[in-house]
Design a protein around this motif. Structure first.
Motif, PDB file in Angstrom:
ATOM      1  N   THR A  79       0.833  -1.204   0.000  1.00  0.00           N
ATOM      2  CA  THR A  79       0.000   0.000   0.000  1.00  0.00           C
ATOM      3  C   THR A  79       0.866   1.252   0.000  1.00  0.00           C
ATOM      4  O   THR A  79       0.580   2.223  -0.712  1.00  0.00           O
ATOM      5  CB  THR A  79      -0.917   0.011   1.237  1.00  0.00           C
ATOM      6  N   THR A  80       1.935   1.213   0.791  1.00  0.00           N
ATOM      7  CA  THR A  80       2.849   2.355   0.842  1.00  0.00           C
ATOM      8  C   THR A  80       3.486   2.612  -0.511  1.00  0.00           C
ATOM      9  O   THR A  80       3.628   3.761  -0.946  1.00  0.00           O
ATOM     10  CB  THR A  80       3.948   2.105   1.899  1.00  0.00           C
ATOM     11  N   GLU A  81       3.863   1.537  -1.199  1.00  0.00           N
ATOM     12  CA  GLU A  81       4.476   1.694  -2.519  1.00  0.00           C
ATOM     13  C   GLU A  81       3.502   2.354  -3.496  1.00  0.00           C
ATOM     14  O   GLU A  81       3.890   3.231  -4.272  1.00  0.00           O
ATOM     15  CB  GLU A  81       4.924   0.339  -3.061  1.00  0.00           C
ATOM     16  N   GLU A  82       2.237   1.958  -3.437  1.00  0.00           N
ATOM     17  CA  GLU A  82       1.236   2.575  -4.313  1.00  0.00           C
ATOM     18  C   GLU A  82       1.082   4.067  -4.014  1.00  0.00           C
ATOM     19  O   GLU A  82       1.006   4.904  -4.933  1.00  0.00           O
ATOM     20  CB  GLU A  82      -0.109   1.865  -4.129  1.00  0.00           C
ATOM     21  N   ILE A 218       5.045   1.056  10.147  1.00  0.00           N
ATOM     22  CA  ILE A 218       4.159   2.068   9.564  1.00  0.00           C
ATOM     23  C   ILE A 218       4.808   3.449   9.633  1.00  0.00           C
ATOM     24  O   ILE A 218       4.688   4.244   8.681  1.00  0.00           O
ATOM     25  CB  ILE A 218       2.797   2.065  10.292  1.00  0.00           C
ATOM     26  N   ALA A 219       5.489   3.738  10.720  1.00  0.00           N
ATOM     27  CA  ALA A 219       6.162   5.036  10.855  1.00  0.00           C
ATOM     28  C   ALA A 219       7.202   5.216   9.756  1.00  0.00           C
ATOM     29  O   ALA A 219       7.306   6.301   9.146  1.00  0.00           O
ATOM     30  CB  ALA A 219       6.818   5.145  12.230  1.00  0.00           C
ATOM     31  N   LEU A 220       7.966   4.175   9.462  1.00  0.00           N
ATOM     32  CA  LEU A 220       8.957   4.249   8.389  1.00  0.00           C
ATOM     33  C   LEU A 220       8.277   4.446   7.032  1.00  0.00           C
ATOM     34  O   LEU A 220       8.766   5.196   6.187  1.00  0.00           O
ATOM     35  CB  LEU A 220       9.800   2.972   8.366  1.00  0.00           C
ATOM     36  N   CYS A 221       7.134   3.788   6.846  1.00  0.00           N
ATOM     37  CA  CYS A 221       6.396   3.936   5.584  1.00  0.00           C
ATOM     38  C   CYS A 221       5.907   5.369   5.409  1.00  0.00           C
ATOM     39  O   CYS A 221       6.020   5.961   4.324  1.00  0.00           O
ATOM     40  CB  CYS A 221       5.216   2.974   5.563  1.00  0.00           C
ATOM     41  N   LEU A 222       5.364   5.944   6.469  1.00  0.00           N
ATOM     42  CA  LEU A 222       4.836   7.304   6.386  1.00  0.00           C
ATOM     43  C   LEU A 222       5.949   8.328   6.166  1.00  0.00           C
ATOM     44  O   LEU A 222       5.786   9.282   5.395  1.00  0.00           O
ATOM     45  CB  LEU A 222       4.062   7.638   7.669  1.00  0.00           C
ATOM     46  N   LEU A 223       7.084   8.114   6.812  1.00  0.00           N
ATOM     47  CA  LEU A 223       8.210   9.029   6.612  1.00  0.00           C
ATOM     48  C   LEU A 223       8.743   8.915   5.184  1.00  0.00           C
ATOM     49  O   LEU A 223       9.192   9.907   4.599  1.00  0.00           O
ATOM     50  CB  LEU A 223       9.310   8.721   7.626  1.00  0.00           C
ATOM     51  N   ALA A 224       8.683   7.695   4.635  1.00  0.00           N
ATOM     52  CA  ALA A 224       9.120   7.514   3.245  1.00  0.00           C
ATOM     53  C   ALA A 224       8.222   8.310   2.296  1.00  0.00           C
ATOM     54  O   ALA A 224       8.699   8.937   1.343  1.00  0.00           O
ATOM     55  CB  ALA A 224       9.087   6.032   2.880  1.00  0.00           C
ATOM     56  N   PRO A 231      10.427   3.876  -4.115  1.00  0.00           N
ATOM     57  CA  PRO A 231       9.871   2.633  -3.569  1.00  0.00           C
ATOM     58  C   PRO A 231      10.938   1.610  -3.218  1.00  0.00           C
ATOM     59  O   PRO A 231      10.811   0.880  -2.235  1.00  0.00           O
ATOM     60  CB  PRO A 231       8.970   2.132  -4.700  1.00  0.00           C
ATOM     61  N   MET A 232      12.010   1.552  -4.001  1.00  0.00           N
ATOM     62  CA  MET A 232      13.059   0.584  -3.732  1.00  0.00           C
ATOM     63  C   MET A 232      13.743   0.870  -2.397  1.00  0.00           C
ATOM     64  O   MET A 232      13.981  -0.032  -1.586  1.00  0.00           O
ATOM     65  CB  MET A 232      14.103   0.603  -4.851  1.00  0.00           C
ATOM     66  N   ILE A 233      14.058   2.138  -2.142  1.00  0.00           N
ATOM     67  CA  ILE A 233      14.704   2.510  -0.873  1.00  0.00           C
ATOM     68  C   ILE A 233      13.766   2.249   0.290  1.00  0.00           C
ATOM     69  O   ILE A 233      14.174   1.775   1.358  1.00  0.00           O
ATOM     70  CB  ILE A 233      15.135   3.990  -0.909  1.00  0.00           C
ATOM     71  N   THR A 237      14.423  -0.198   3.477  1.00  0.00           N
ATOM     72  CA  THR A 237      14.377   0.351   4.837  1.00  0.00           C
ATOM     73  C   THR A 237      13.515  -0.509   5.766  1.00  0.00           C
ATOM     74  O   THR A 237      13.856  -0.724   6.940  1.00  0.00           O
ATOM     75  CB  THR A 237      13.817   1.793   4.821  1.00  0.00           C
ATOM     76  N   VAL A 238      12.399  -1.013   5.254  1.00  0.00           N
ATOM     77  CA  VAL A 238      11.468  -1.769   6.103  1.00  0.00           C
ATOM     78  C   VAL A 238      11.732  -3.275   6.077  1.00  0.00           C
ATOM     79  O   VAL A 238      11.055  -4.032   6.780  1.00  0.00           O
ATOM     80  CB  VAL A 238       9.999  -1.509   5.690  1.00  0.00           C
TER      81      VAL A 238
END
Length: 254
Positions: A79-82, A218-224, A231-233, A237-238
């Protein structure tokens, strides 16, 4: 609700054993009950405010129920990647109003869109995670205190019963009730600690570990998303959060 199911099952088997042993009536003694229950609650309230005692049980119930929005971690990353791809094309405003079905993710997403910078987002998410940790640790501390107090007051009741028995050696009719207090208080304390309070404390600890693990991802996803990472980085990271499994046993080398 497996925790309360397990506790109930423990009590059912204990009561069944009592019934098979001749009846539950022999194991019921109001004096022993008052010593253990009253002493345990009183000693715990002396350590914690009454509201913390109530919150401790509420936290145990929350841990037992789990979360309705519990999501597969890989699905959260997808979902984060999208969202990342969309924001990199159209800007952050393009995901306003988006929901994922995960409360923590959705709250963080709404805050992230309104926050002036990534540092503010990081501080907000860190505070939210710490609040959950504090709640869980406080709840576990209450359950640990109850688990410690119940057997202790069981032993106090045993001493009281033995003293009463020794003082009634010249009256055979008083020996039986005194001995019942001595034995049943220890029984009550051991049952409460091992069948109820210790499982509750351990359940809270397990719930904290799993929930914090998910929220940190989730925190790492939101900061990304806020930092418009590729998306690759983001996936690199996660990755540690996806490869670590709380429920997977380590392989034993042959």
């Amino acid at each position: 609700m497996l925790m309360f199911g397990g506790i109930t099952l423990s009590f059912i088997f204990i009561v069944l054993a009592m019934i098979l042993g001749g009846g539950v009536g022999a194991f019921i003694d109001p004096q022993s009950f008052l010593i253990v229950i009253g002493g345990t609650i009183g000693a715990t309230i002396a350590k914690f405010p009454p509201k913390d005692l109530i919150k401790g049980f509420k936290t145990a119930m929350l841990a037992s129920k789990g979360r309705k929005d519990e999501t597969n971690l890989s699905q959260l990353v997808d979902t984060t990647e999208e969202l990342l791809k969309k924001t990199r094309r159209e800007g952050l405003i393009s995901i306003e109003g988006q929901t994922t079905g995960n409360d923590f993710f959705d709250k963080g997403l709404a805050f992230m869109l309104a926050a002036p910078d990534a540092r503010s987002v990081e501080r907000y998410l860190s505070d939210e995670i710490q609040n959950l940790i504090n709640q869980a640790q406080r709840g576990k501390s209450v359950m640990d205190a109850l688990a410690d107090a119940a057997p202790a007051f069981g032993m106090i009741g045993t001493v009281i019963g033995l003293i009463l028995m020794m003082g009634s050696l010249d009256d055979p009719e008083m020996i039986g009730p005194a001995l019942a207090i001595a034995l049943l208080t220890t029984l009550y304390g051991a049952i409460l600690a091992n069948a109820a309070f210790i499982p509750m404390a351990e359940k809270i600890a397990a719930w904290q570990s799993v929930t914090v693990h998910e929220q940190e991802l989730i925190a790492l996803c939101l900061l990304a998303i806020k930092n418009s990472q590729s998306p690759m980085i983001m996936r690199e990271t996660v990755k540690p959060y996806l490869t670590h499994d709380f429920y997977k046993l380590p392989e034993v080398a042959e």
